[in-house]
Design a protein around this motif. Sequence first.
Motif, short mmCIF file in Angstrom:
data_model
loop_
_atom_site.label_atom_id
_atom_site.label_comp_id
_atom_site.label_asym_id
_atom_site.label_seq_id
_atom_site.Cartn_x
_atom_site.Cartn_y
_atom_site.Cartn_z
N GLU A 248 0.83 -1.20 0.00
CA GLU A 248 0.00 0.00 0.00
C GLU A 248 0.87 1.26 0.00
OE1 GLU A 248 -3.81 1.79 2.49
OE2 GLU A 248 -2.41 0.41 3.45
N HIS A 249 1.91 1.22 0.82
CA HIS A 249 2.82 2.37 0.87
C HIS A 249 3.49 2.58 -0.49
CE1 HIS A 249 5.82 5.19 2.34
NE2 HIS A 249 6.76 4.44 1.81
N ASN A 250 3.95 1.47 -1.10
CA ASN A 250 4.61 1.59 -2.40
C ASN A 250 3.63 2.05 -3.48
OD1 ASN A 250 7.00 0.75 -1.28
ND2 ASN A 250 6.72 -1.39 -1.84
N ARG A 251 2.38 1.55 -3.37
CA ARG A 251 1.40 1.98 -4.38
C ARG A 251 1.10 3.47 -4.25
NH1 ARG A 251 -4.55 -0.63 -4.66
NH2 ARG A 251 -4.76 0.50 -2.69
N GLU A 256 1.75 8.74 -6.46
CA GLU A 256 2.22 10.11 -6.34
C GLU A 256 3.25 10.42 -7.41
OE1 GLU A 256 2.48 13.94 -5.06
OE2 GLU A 256 1.00 12.39 -4.59
N ARG A 257 4.15 9.46 -7.67
CA ARG A 257 5.15 9.69 -8.73
C ARG A 257 4.48 9.81 -10.09
NH1 ARG A 257 8.26 5.91 -5.71
NH2 ARG A 257 7.63 4.23 -7.12
N GLU A 258 3.48 8.93 -10.33
CA GLU A 258 2.78 9.01 -11.61
C GLU A 258 2.03 10.35 -11.73
OE1 GLU A 258 0.30 5.61 -11.80
OE2 GLU A 258 1.91 4.26 -12.48
N GLN A 260 2.90 13.19 -10.33
CA GLN A 260 3.88 14.22 -10.60
C GLN A 260 4.35 14.14 -12.06
OE1 GLN A 260 4.70 16.67 -8.63
NE2 GLN A 260 3.38 15.92 -6.97
N ALA A 261 4.53 12.88 -12.55
CA ALA A 261 4.95 12.74 -13.94
C ALA A 261 3.86 13.24 -14.88
CB ALA A 261 5.28 11.28 -14.24
N ALA A 262 2.59 12.91 -14.52
CA ALA A 262 1.49 13.39 -15.36
C ALA A 262 1.40 14.91 -15.33
CB ALA A 262 0.16 12.77 -14.89
N LEU A 263 1.65 15.48 -14.15
CA LEU A 263 1.62 16.93 -14.05
C LEU A 263 2.72 17.56 -14.91
CD1 LEU A 263 0.44 19.42 -12.72
CD2 LEU A 263 2.05 19.10 -10.83
N GLY A 264 3.92 16.91 -14.85
CA GLY A 264 5.00 17.44 -15.68
C GLY A 264 4.70 17.31 -17.16
N ALA A 265 4.06 16.19 -17.53
CA ALA A 265 3.72 16.00 -18.95
C ALA A 265 2.57 16.89 -19.38
CB ALA A 265 3.38 14.53 -19.21
N LEU A 266 1.72 17.27 -18.40
CA LEU A 266 0.55 18.06 -18.76
C LEU A 266 0.92 19.51 -19.10
CD1 LEU A 266 -2.53 18.05 -18.94
CD2 LEU A 266 -2.60 18.77 -16.56
N VAL A 267 1.99 20.01 -18.53
CA VAL A 267 2.36 21.40 -18.77
C VAL A 267 2.54 21.68 -20.26
CG1 VAL A 267 4.11 23.15 -18.35
CG2 VAL A 267 3.30 21.72 -16.46
N TYR A 321 -7.43 15.67 -16.59
CA TYR A 321 -6.51 14.66 -17.11
C TYR A 321 -5.44 14.28 -16.07
CZ TYR A 321 -3.26 12.42 -20.38
OH TYR A 321 -2.44 11.53 -21.02
N LEU A 322 -5.24 15.16 -15.10
CA LEU A 322 -4.27 14.87 -14.04
C LEU A 322 -4.67 13.63 -13.25
CD1 LEU A 322 -3.40 18.33 -12.51
CD2 LEU A 322 -1.80 16.70 -13.52
N HIS A 323 -5.92 13.40 -13.06
CA HIS A 323 -6.43 12.31 -12.23
C HIS A 323 -6.97 11.22 -13.15
CE1 HIS A 323 -6.09 15.13 -8.92
NE2 HIS A 323 -6.73 16.02 -9.67
N PRO A 324 -7.24 10.01 -12.58
CA PRO A 324 -7.88 8.98 -13.41
C PRO A 324 -9.14 9.54 -14.06
CG PRO A 324 -7.18 8.04 -11.33
CD PRO A 324 -6.93 9.52 -11.23
#
Length: 475
Positions: A248-251, A256-258, A260-267, A321-324
Amino acid sequence: MPFSRTHSLKSLIRRYQLAFLLILTAAAGLGGLWSIFWQSGYQSSLRLNGLLIEAQAVRGDLYRQIKALDETKGAGPGDDYWQRLYRIDEHFYRMRHFADTAAERDTIARMEAAYGLLLAAMNRVVTNPADPNARETTLGPWQAGDFETAYSELTAQVAAQRNALSQRMQLWNRLAPWLAWLPLALGVAVAIWLNRRFVRGFVRPLEQLVADTAALGRGQLSYRLTRRGVDEVAQLATTINAMAAELEHNRQALVERERQAALGALVPVIAHNIRNPLAGIRANAQMLDRHATIEDIEETGEDIIDAADRLERWLGALLAYLHPLQLTREPHALDTIVDAAVAALGARVSAHAVRLRRTRSNAQVAVDAPLLEQALHGLIANALEASPEGAVLGLETDVVDECVQLLIEDQGPGMATTVDLHAEAPMASTKRRGTGLGIPFAFKIIKAHDGELAFESMSEGGTRVRVRLPAWKTT
């Protein structure tokens, strides 16, 4: 019901083994006790029979000895008299050997004493065969002496012991059927008791553990298993709980990493999709010079407002698009969404001197219109930029195999790279200001609508983009 006391599985198995060992020991003990009893009874019976036989033999030989003495008629005793004497001594020796109680030994001693008196009297007859008084004194003690009393007492003692032994044998015979079933009944009772503890301590906790892990298998990593049963099962539950907590912690960290990655890709996606409406707004604003008429100002103002509204819708969709993706599906005509995507191109179509060829079908789809509009806008914009001046850009909607299909055909040079629709990284872009995110963004939106996106090169040149979406059926 939880296991009352926690034990290890090894301890539980040892209890099984110990219980069955005790059952076997009890069965063997009862069998041994039964054997000892019958052996004791048999030996007692042989002893009493031997004692009685020897007593009867003494009495019989004594009678025959007196008779042999009586038959001498004044002559000396014969060999039979002396042989009886030796036999009686042997019988008394055996009787003392068979005697087991003090009463028996006392009675045998009194018989020997009485016999001694008789033997002394008979010896007087032997030494004085012609004396008639000696014979009369010999027969008197035989008929009324202590020998018969002691013999009767011994036979009564043997009879009493035989009767007691017979009663014990009858009692054992009555108890034998019950005692024979006792180890089996004890074994069944112990087996049932141990089986209940085994089921409560191992089988049921293990079944519950398997059932609980199904919740973890469905992705409910916050679910925790209950410690119950034997130590091994309880420890297994603890280990699985620790593993679930780590997963659960790893998920959460991965999400969170995904994110952040989606946020970076969304810019760059936001920048890419905002640039087109802003360009249209800027072009319309430039047309508002001081020589523009009121009608031109009103028309241009409406275009600017429409572009601003579209930009606001797109920004809302891009932020979602940031979220599912949580689509808001509503029935729309696909041609209406295609027209809105083309309208967002503004004056870029005329600037490229490209002619649109539209084929309509009025097919209905249940979609999130703002998101699908952005996806189609990116695909049409790519086709427009790939088309040379004076080319024809085909936009055709149709119904194929219960699906609504949109074909986007350009007359450009074709795609320079192979399209990997499943790649998460931006694609390599050949455009000067391209971000490489238009196609991945369109693929994600179309896939979320249970649709398909495909690219193919046409034989006459150019690229054909095929979009398929499930047709909406009215009920």
